[in-house]
Design a protein around this motif. Structure first.
Motif, PDB file in Angstrom:
ATOM      1  N   LEU A 196       0.839  -1.189   0.000  1.00 39.82           N
ATOM      2  CA  LEU A 196       0.000   0.000   0.000  1.00 39.82           C
ATOM      3  C   LEU A 196       0.881   1.248   0.000  1.00 39.82           C
ATOM      4  O   LEU A 196       2.073   1.172   0.326  1.00 39.82           O
ATOM      5  N   PRO A 197       0.327   2.409  -0.324  1.00 38.79           N
ATOM      6  CA  PRO A 197       1.113   3.643  -0.217  1.00 38.79           C
ATOM      7  C   PRO A 197       1.574   3.881   1.225  1.00 38.79           C
ATOM      8  O   PRO A 197       0.871   3.513   2.178  1.00 38.79           O
ATOM      9  N   ASN A 233       6.126  11.344   2.757  1.00 31.67           N
ATOM     10  CA  ASN A 233       4.953  11.006   3.558  1.00 31.67           C
ATOM     11  C   ASN A 233       3.666  11.438   2.866  1.00 31.67           C
ATOM     12  O   ASN A 233       2.930  12.293   3.348  1.00 31.67           O
ATOM     13  N   TYR A 234       3.414  10.862   1.666  1.00 30.73           N
ATOM     14  CA  TYR A 234       2.134  11.079   0.995  1.00 30.73           C
ATOM     15  C   TYR A 234       1.920   9.941   0.004  1.00 30.73           C
ATOM     16  O   TYR A 234       2.879   9.343  -0.486  1.00 30.73           O
ATOM     17  N   PRO A 235       0.650   9.619  -0.277  1.00 31.73           N
ATOM     18  CA  PRO A 235       0.360   8.495  -1.179  1.00 31.73           C
ATOM     19  C   PRO A 235       0.888   8.734  -2.586  1.00 31.73           C
ATOM     20  O   PRO A 235       0.967   9.867  -3.063  1.00 31.73           O
ATOM     21  N   ASN A 264       2.769  10.421  12.869  1.00 27.78           N
ATOM     22  CA  ASN A 264       3.313  11.388  11.914  1.00 27.78           C
ATOM     23  C   ASN A 264       3.374  10.855  10.487  1.00 27.78           C
ATOM     24  O   ASN A 264       3.665  11.602   9.553  1.00 27.78           O
ATOM     25  N   ILE A 265       3.164   9.551  10.330  1.00 28.87           N
ATOM     26  CA  ILE A 265       3.204   8.949   8.995  1.00 28.87           C
ATOM     27  C   ILE A 265       1.806   8.464   8.630  1.00 28.87           C
ATOM     28  O   ILE A 265       1.263   7.553   9.255  1.00 28.87           O
ATOM     29  N   HIS A 266       1.227   9.079   7.630  1.00 27.59           N
ATOM     30  CA  HIS A 266      -0.149   8.801   7.227  1.00 27.59           C
ATOM     31  C   HIS A 266      -0.301   7.369   6.709  1.00 27.59           C
ATOM     32  O   HIS A 266       0.535   6.870   5.967  1.00 27.59           O
ATOM     33  N   HIS A 267      -1.384   6.701   7.122  1.00 28.75           N
ATOM     34  CA  HIS A 267      -1.739   5.393   6.561  1.00 28.75           C
ATOM     35  C   HIS A 267      -2.958   5.589   5.684  1.00 28.75           C
ATOM     36  O   HIS A 267      -3.928   6.235   6.091  1.00 28.75           O
ATOM     37  N   VAL A 268      -2.931   5.050   4.476  1.00 21.21           N
ATOM     38  CA  VAL A 268      -3.987   5.285   3.511  1.00 21.21           C
ATOM     39  C   VAL A 268      -5.359   4.823   4.015  1.00 21.21           C
ATOM     40  O   VAL A 268      -6.395   5.364   3.610  1.00 21.21           O
ATOM     41  N   THR A 277      -5.826   3.449   9.877  1.00 18.98           N
ATOM     42  CA  THR A 277      -5.396   2.680  11.049  1.00 18.98           C
ATOM     43  C   THR A 277      -4.371   1.630  10.633  1.00 18.98           C
ATOM     44  O   THR A 277      -4.252   1.292   9.447  1.00 18.98           O
ATOM     45  N   ILE A 278      -3.666   1.093  11.626  1.00 20.26           N
ATOM     46  CA  ILE A 278      -2.646   0.078  11.354  1.00 20.26           C
ATOM     47  C   ILE A 278      -3.254  -1.309  11.551  1.00 20.26           C
ATOM     48  O   ILE A 278      -3.663  -1.679  12.652  1.00 20.26           O
ATOM     49  N   ASP A 279      -3.334  -2.061  10.467  1.00 19.61           N
ATOM     50  CA  ASP A 279      -3.863  -3.434  10.498  1.00 19.61           C
ATOM     51  C   ASP A 279      -3.199  -4.193   9.353  1.00 19.61           C
ATOM     52  O   ASP A 279      -3.710  -4.209   8.226  1.00 19.61           O
ATOM     53  N   PRO A 280      -2.051  -4.803   9.618  1.00 13.41           N
ATOM     54  CA  PRO A 280      -1.291  -5.439   8.530  1.00 13.41           C
ATOM     55  C   PRO A 280      -2.022  -6.561   7.801  1.00 13.41           C
ATOM     56  O   PRO A 280      -1.866  -6.708   6.586  1.00 13.41           O
ATOM     57  N   VAL A 281      -2.829  -7.341   8.519  1.00 15.29           N
ATOM     58  CA  VAL A 281      -3.569  -8.421   7.866  1.00 15.29           C
ATOM     59  C   VAL A 281      -4.591  -7.841   6.892  1.00 15.29           C
ATOM     60  O   VAL A 281      -4.747  -8.328   5.761  1.00 15.29           O
TER      61      VAL A 281
END
Length: 382
Positions: free
Chosen positions: A9-10, A31-33, A111-115, A118-122
């Motif tokens: 992912l970005p 730090n951008y898509p 500080n680092i945007h997730h597209v 939230t953080i969910d690797p699965v």
């Protein structure tokens, strides 16, 4: 030269990791898509400590390691199979590589945007897998639509291909990658001709926080301390490992792209000191490169002498004449035998001559399948 593509992912650290693996700042990392649009390509040296040992023993003038090509591909988002984001470019670029390294974000950083917010690797793995599966399903169904004439004429080859496509369609419809479908020996060859995205061997790279790498290494070595297993990165990594083992029949490598990026500017001595300060023995990028090399189905045999010590790249399953042909076509054409020694025996005995005296030197013929790490001298006559 075979190619491994870095996907994800970005904003998961793909370009940062790419730069670390090729030891440069070639790819922009921001730090951008969609920071990466056109793929970056670089040659990666495969770390192999055996070469340095052989070079020292043989007093070689130079050392020549093995190498693979690495491609940093644009980030993918949900809907890529329908052209969302840079989907069409992503799919065309991944089709051109031989294996895939999927980078998965396993760290928290506001500080680092997730597209996806939230953080969910699965979940992230499932997003990419779904898009690739949908693209493959579309390709399989289009191929099926083109087949009626051959099937009606009772063409055996067309009937066999239609049965294989129907088998793949049912498997993909369950959301499963093509590589996990069990195929017979007769089915594997035509299946390769479909060039499906999910048929490519895949390795997962868990990108973790810099501060967590020491704890993760302790856990991997069975030396975990109280609280190590509770850090976010540890939970994310374990979730990834459990998931990819169950759904992709593959493994995952832990790496901190930021640490690897920081190491680019340091000398070898400074790198060692830096890693020790983090409680880490070895840079993770070496393990990742070696894993990608094996993922591509590649193996290494070694030659050594005063002129050079060199790692030669072959495919798993290659025979001695095929390995000889990697050095020169005349070696394969005039192959007589391969004087072969296991690396550990070579190091223990110190030379081919001593190995011959000790009865450790093997003279292998045309049917011998070369093993990774074999030290070889070829006999040939042209």
């Amino acid at each position: 030269m075979l190619r491994a593509g870095i996907v994800g992912l970005p904003n998961v650290g793909k370009s940062t990791l790419f730069n670390a693996m090729i030891r440069s700042r070639k790819a922009e990392a921001a730090n951008y898509p969609f920071c990466t649009i056109e793929p970056n390509v670089g040659v990666v040296i495969v770390p192999d400590s055996r070469l340095d040992v052989l070079a020292k023993m043989s007093k070689s003038q130079k050392v020549v390691p093995a190498a693979i090509e690495l491609v940093d591909i644009a980030g993918l988002v949900k809907g890529a199979s329908q052209g969302e984001g840079l989907g069409n470019q992503f799919l065309s670029h991944i089709r051109e590589v031989d294996a895939v390294v999927q980078v998965v974000r396993c760290f928290e950083d506001a500080n680092i945007h997730h597209v996806n917010g939230t953080i969910d690797p699965v979940r992230d793995i499932e997003v990419i897998t779904t898009e690739l599966v949908l693209a493959d399903l579309d390709a399989v169904q289009k191929r099926l639509e083109k087949q009626p004439k051959g099937v009606k004429a009772n063409d055996r080859q067309a009937l066999a291909e239609r049965a294989l496509l129907a088998k793949l369609e049912a498997h993909l419809n369950q959301g499963k990658p093509a590589i996990t479908l069990e195929l017979s020996a007769e089915e594997k060859t035509p299946a390769k001709g479909f060039f499906l995205l999910t048929s490519k061997p895949t390795l997962f790279a868990c990108n973790v926080a810099e501060k967590d790498l020491g704890a993760l290494e302790r856990l991997a070595n069975g030396q975990g301390q109280p609280g190590d297993a509770e850090i976010p990165s540890a939970k994310f990594v374990q979730a990834v490992r459990d998931y990819v083992k169950a759904h992709h029949d593959t493994g995952a490598v832990v790496i901190s792209a930021q640490i690897e990026s920081d190491l680019i500017e340091l000398s070898e001595a400074e790198q060692t000191e830096y890693l020790q300060g983090l409680g880490v023995k070895e840079s993770g990028v070496g393990a990742l490169i070696r894993a990608a090399y094996h993922l591509l189905g590649l193996r290494t045999f070694l030659t050594t002498g005063e002129k050079e010590s060199k790692a030669w790249t072959i495919h798993a399953g290659d025979t001695a004449p095929q390995a000889a042909g990697v050095i020169h076509s005349d070696f394969e054409r005039g192959f007589i035998a391969a004087e072969t020694l296991f690396y550990d025996d070579f190091v223990a005995l110190g030379s081919m001559a001593r190995a011959r005296e000790a009865g450790k030197l093997r003279v292998e013929g045309r049917e011998y399948v070369v093993k990774d790490g074999d030290v070889i001298v070829f006999r040939f006559n042209v």
